[in-house]
Design an enzyme around this catalytic site. Structure first.
Site, short mmCIF file in Angstrom:
data_model
loop_
_atom_site.label_atom_id
_atom_site.label_comp_id
_atom_site.label_asym_id
_atom_site.label_seq_id
_atom_site.Cartn_x
_atom_site.Cartn_y
_atom_site.Cartn_z
N ASN A 252 -17.44 20.89 7.84
CA ASN A 252 -16.90 20.78 9.20
C ASN A 252 -17.20 19.36 9.66
O ASN A 252 -18.31 19.06 10.09
CB ASN A 252 -17.56 21.83 10.09
CG ASN A 252 -17.00 21.82 11.50
OD1 ASN A 252 -16.21 20.95 11.86
ND2 ASN A 252 -17.43 22.78 12.30
N ARG B 42 -12.83 22.86 7.59
CA ARG B 42 -12.33 23.25 8.90
C ARG B 42 -11.43 22.12 9.40
O ARG B 42 -11.87 20.97 9.50
CB ARG B 42 -13.48 23.45 9.87
CG ARG B 42 -12.99 23.77 11.26
CD ARG B 42 -14.12 23.96 12.23
NE ARG B 42 -13.57 24.34 13.51
CZ ARG B 42 -14.05 23.90 14.67
NH1 ARG B 42 -15.08 23.09 14.71
NH2 ARG B 42 -13.49 24.28 15.80
N HIS C 96 -10.30 27.72 17.94
CA HIS C 96 -11.37 28.66 17.61
C HIS C 96 -10.78 29.90 16.94
O HIS C 96 -11.36 30.99 16.97
CB HIS C 96 -12.15 29.15 18.86
CG HIS C 96 -13.02 28.12 19.50
ND1 HIS C 96 -13.31 28.13 20.85
CD2 HIS C 96 -13.68 27.05 18.99
CE1 HIS C 96 -14.10 27.12 21.15
NE2 HIS C 96 -14.34 26.44 20.03
N GLY D 25 -19.40 28.85 23.35
CA GLY D 25 -20.34 27.92 22.73
C GLY D 25 -20.32 26.64 23.54
O GLY D 25 -20.06 26.68 24.75
N ARG E 248 -16.21 19.76 28.58
CA ARG E 248 -14.77 19.73 28.86
C ARG E 248 -14.46 20.50 30.14
O ARG E 248 -15.06 21.57 30.38
CB ARG E 248 -13.98 20.36 27.71
CG ARG E 248 -13.91 19.49 26.49
CD ARG E 248 -13.17 20.20 25.36
NE ARG E 248 -13.95 20.13 24.13
CZ ARG E 248 -13.88 21.02 23.15
NH1 ARG E 248 -13.06 22.04 23.24
NH2 ARG E 248 -14.64 20.90 22.09
N ASP F 72 -26.36 21.94 28.08
CA ASP F 72 -27.02 22.99 27.32
C ASP F 72 -27.38 24.15 28.26
O ASP F 72 -28.07 23.96 29.25
CB ASP F 72 -28.28 22.44 26.65
CG ASP F 72 -28.80 23.43 25.61
OD1 ASP F 72 -29.00 24.61 25.96
OD2 ASP F 72 -28.99 23.03 24.45
N VAL G 90 -23.69 30.51 23.57
CA VAL G 90 -23.95 31.05 24.90
C VAL G 90 -23.71 32.56 24.91
O VAL G 90 -24.54 33.34 25.41
CB VAL G 90 -23.06 30.35 25.96
CG1 VAL G 90 -23.28 30.95 27.34
CG2 VAL G 90 -23.33 28.84 25.98
N GLU H 130 -18.12 31.35 11.37
CA GLU H 130 -16.90 30.63 10.95
C GLU H 130 -17.02 30.15 9.51
O GLU H 130 -16.03 30.11 8.79
CB GLU H 130 -16.66 29.45 11.90
CG GLU H 130 -16.21 29.92 13.27
CD GLU H 130 -16.28 28.83 14.33
OE1 GLU H 130 -17.39 28.55 14.81
OE2 GLU H 130 -15.24 28.26 14.66
P1 AMP Z 1 -22.28 26.71 19.74
O1 AMP Z 1 -21.26 25.68 20.13
O2 AMP Z 1 -21.72 28.05 19.47
O3 AMP Z 1 -23.23 26.23 18.68
O4 AMP Z 1 -23.19 26.92 21.04
C1 AMP Z 1 -24.04 25.90 21.49
C2 AMP Z 1 -24.52 26.21 22.89
O5 AMP Z 1 -25.13 27.51 22.93
C3 AMP Z 1 -25.62 25.26 23.33
O6 AMP Z 1 -25.08 24.12 23.92
C4 AMP Z 1 -26.36 26.09 24.33
O7 AMP Z 1 -25.80 25.82 25.60
C5 AMP Z 1 -26.06 27.52 23.99
N1 AMP Z 1 -27.26 28.25 23.58
C6 AMP Z 1 -27.86 28.27 22.39
N2 AMP Z 1 -28.97 29.05 22.41
C7 AMP Z 1 -29.07 29.52 23.67
C8 AMP Z 1 -30.01 30.38 24.34
N3 AMP Z 1 -31.05 30.90 23.70
N4 AMP Z 1 -29.77 30.65 25.65
C9 AMP Z 1 -28.71 30.12 26.29
N5 AMP Z 1 -27.81 29.32 25.71
C10 AMP Z 1 -27.99 29.01 24.42
#
Ligand code: AMP
Length: 403
Positions: free
Chosen positions: A13, A94, A183, A213, A244, A285, A334, A387
Site C-alpha cells: 500500500n 492497493r 474504501h 479511520g 479532510r 487522532d 475509530v 484490507e
Molecule cells: P485507521 O485509518 O483505520 O488506521 O485509523 C486510524 C485512527 O484510528 C487514528 O487516527 C485514531 O484516531 C483512531 N484510533 C486508533 N486507536 C484508537 C483508540 N484506541 N481510541 C480511539 N481512536 C483510535
C-alpha cells in the site's frame, strides 16, 4: 520459527511518502511479516518491520519507494526469506482510483500501468504514489505477478441515481465526473464478515457499514450490492475525517478562490490536509480528541460534535434508502476502538430498533462482536476490517484464474 513464504502474497500500500507492506497467506490468513516505511524521500525516513515476534525499527535514508522495498527485502533476507526465490504467489497492490476502467482485481502489465497513469488525474494525491510502488515492485521482483486491487471497485455497481452528480451531463461525461466511492475493499470485506457473523446469506442482509479511520466513509449495502456510499468522485466527500473536510458547500471553494485569493493547490491542501478534525481542533487522532473532550476542551468538543452530527446524518439517510436495515457495523481505527463514537452515533434511536448495550460496547476485543442486545431489531456490530487479507485473496484469485 518463521512461517514459510511459499504461496504467500506480498501486499503493498504505497502512499506519497509511506509504504505499508504485509506478507501473508491468503488461505490460512497467516501473516508472515508486516512493516511500514515512513517519510520516504524526506529527512528522518525510517522503516519498521515485524516478523517472528521481533519488531525492528531502523532510521535509514529512503530516497524513494524502490529503496524502501529494497530495505524491506533486506529485513526478509535477515529472517531467512529471500523474496525473489521464496515462491510468492503474487504482489497485490492497493490502487486508490480505478476510474471507469477498472472494477475487478487486475493483473498488471504495461498497458494496465498506462491506464492507471491516465486515470491519475482523478486521484492526483494517490494514484501516482500507487504507481511508483507498482513500478518498484515489478523491478525488484520481476518473476512475481503483480495485481492491482482498486479501492473504487466495489462501488462500480452503485445505482445510477446514487452515482450521478446533478451537473451538466456533457461536462460530467467529458471529465469522468461521477461518484466512484472508496474504501471499497474494506466495505466489501466487512459486509461479508457481517453476514458470516449473523450466519445469514449475504444476499439477504441489508446493512450500513461505517468505516471510521483517519479517512472515513459510510455505505449502504443491500443483499451484498452497494446502494450508496459517502465518498464521491474523490475521497474528499462525505463524513468528517482526520484531516479532510468531507461534505462542504461547493460554493466555499469558489469563495476561497475569489475572495480569499487561494490558488487551487492551496485549496486542495486546505480541504485534504488541514480540515476535518484537525482543522476544527488542531488534532486528528481520536485518542487525543477523546481525552481533550474529557478535559473540557471546547474546540475538541465542537470537533467531536460536528463529527457525530455528520455521521448520524448519513446513518439516517441510509436507513431510509435501505428501507429495512439488519445491521449497522463499525470498523477501522475509530470505529473499532472509540466506544463513545459508537454510543453517540446511535444514541436515542430506540424507536427505530437501534440500541447500543453500554456494557457490551465498553468491552474491547479483536474479533467481530455484537454491541446491541441479542433481541434488538437491528444488530449493531464491531467488525475489524482487514484490507490486506482481502487484497491478498483477490490477488491470489487473479493469478490462479484460468486465462
Ligand atoms: P485507521 O485509518 O483505520 O488506521 O485509523 C486510524 C485512527 O484510528 C487514528 O487516527 C485514531 O484516531 C483512531 N484510533 C486508533 N486507536 C484508537 C483508540 N484506541 N481510541 C480511539 N481512536 C483510535
Amino acid at each position: 520459527m518463521s512461517a514459510g513464504a511459499e504461496g504467500a502474497v506480498l501486499v503493498l500500500n504505497a502512499g506519497s511518502s509511506s509504504l505499508k507492506y504485509q506478507l501473508l497467506h491468503p488461505d490460512t490468513q497467516q501473516v508472515v511479516a508486516d512493516g511500514i516505511a515512513e517519510r520516504i524521500g524526506d529527512h528522518g525516513s525510517s522503516i519498521t518491520h515485524e516478523q517472528d515476534g521481533d519488531v525492528e525499527k531502523v532510521s535509514v535514508e529512503l530516497p524513494d519507494h524502490h529503496a524502501a522495498i529494497e530495505r524491506a527485502m533486506q529485513f526478509f533476507t535477515d529472517h531467512g526469506t529471500d523474496l525473489r526465490s521464496a515462491g510468492l504467489r503474487a504482489v497485490g497492490h492497493r490502487v486508490v482510483h480505478g476510474g471507469r476502467t477498472f472494477f475487478r482485481p487486475t493483473l498488471i502489465d504495461d498497458e494496465v500501468i498506462g491506464e492507471i497513469s491516465r486515470i491519475s488525474s482523478l486521484a492526483p494525491l494517490h494514484n501516482p504514489a500507487n504507481l511508483i510502488g507498482i513500478t518498484a515492485a515489478r523491478t525488484l521482483l520481476p518473476e512475481v505477478p503483480s495485481v492491482a486491487v482498486f479501492d473504487t471497485a466495489f462501488f462500480h455497481g452503485l445505482p445510477d441515481a446514487a452515482a450521478t452528480y446533478a451537473i451538466d451531463r456533457g461536462v460530467a461525461s467529458m471529465h469522468a465526473i461521477r461518484r466512484y466511492g472508496f474504501h471499497g475493499t474494506s466495505h466489501e470485506y466487512v459486509s461479508e464478515q457481517v453476514a458470516l457473523f449473523l450466519d445469514r446469506p449475504l444476499d439477504e442482509v441489508n446493512q450500513i457499514v461505517l468505516h471510521l479511520g483517519n479517512g472515513a466513509s459510510a455505505s449502504a449495502i443491500a443483499g451484498g450490492r452497494p446502494m450508496d456510499t459517502s465518498m464521491g468522485m474523490t475521497p474528499l466527500e462525505g463524513l468528517v475525517m482526520g484531516t479532510r473536510s468531507g461534505d462542504i458547500d461547493p460554493g466555499i471553494v469558489l469563495h476561497l478562490h475569489r475572495v480569499a485569493k487561494l490558488e487551487v493547490d492551496q485549496i486542495d491542501t486546505l480541504l485534504n490536509k488541514q480540515s476535518g478534525l484537525k482543522g476544527l481542533c488542531g488534532e486528528n487522532d481520536f485518542r487525543t480528541i477523546t481525552e481533550k473532550v474529557a478535559d473540557g476542551d471546547q474546540s475538541a468538543r465542537r470537533a467531536y460534535d460536528v463529527y457525530i452530527h455528520r455521521l448520524r446524518r448519513y446513518i439516517g439517510a441510509y436507513m431510509i434508502e435501505l428501507g429495512r436495515v439488519d445491521a449497522i457495523t463499525f470498523t477501522a481505527g475509530v470505529g473499532e476502538n472509540a466506544a463513545s463514537v459508537r454510543a453517540d452515533a446511535l444514541a436515542g434511536l430506540e424507536n427505530y430498533g437501534i440500541v447500543v448495550d453500554a456494557e457490551r460496547n465498553a468491552l474491547r476485543g479483536k474479533d467481530a462482536r455484537r454491541i446491541s442486545p441479542d433481541d434488538a431489531d437491528i444488530a449493531v456490530l464491531v467488525v475489524p476490517t482487514n484490507e490486506e487479507l482481502a487484497i491478498a485473496r483477490q490477488s491470489a484469485e487473479v493469478v490462479t484464474r484460468p486465462r
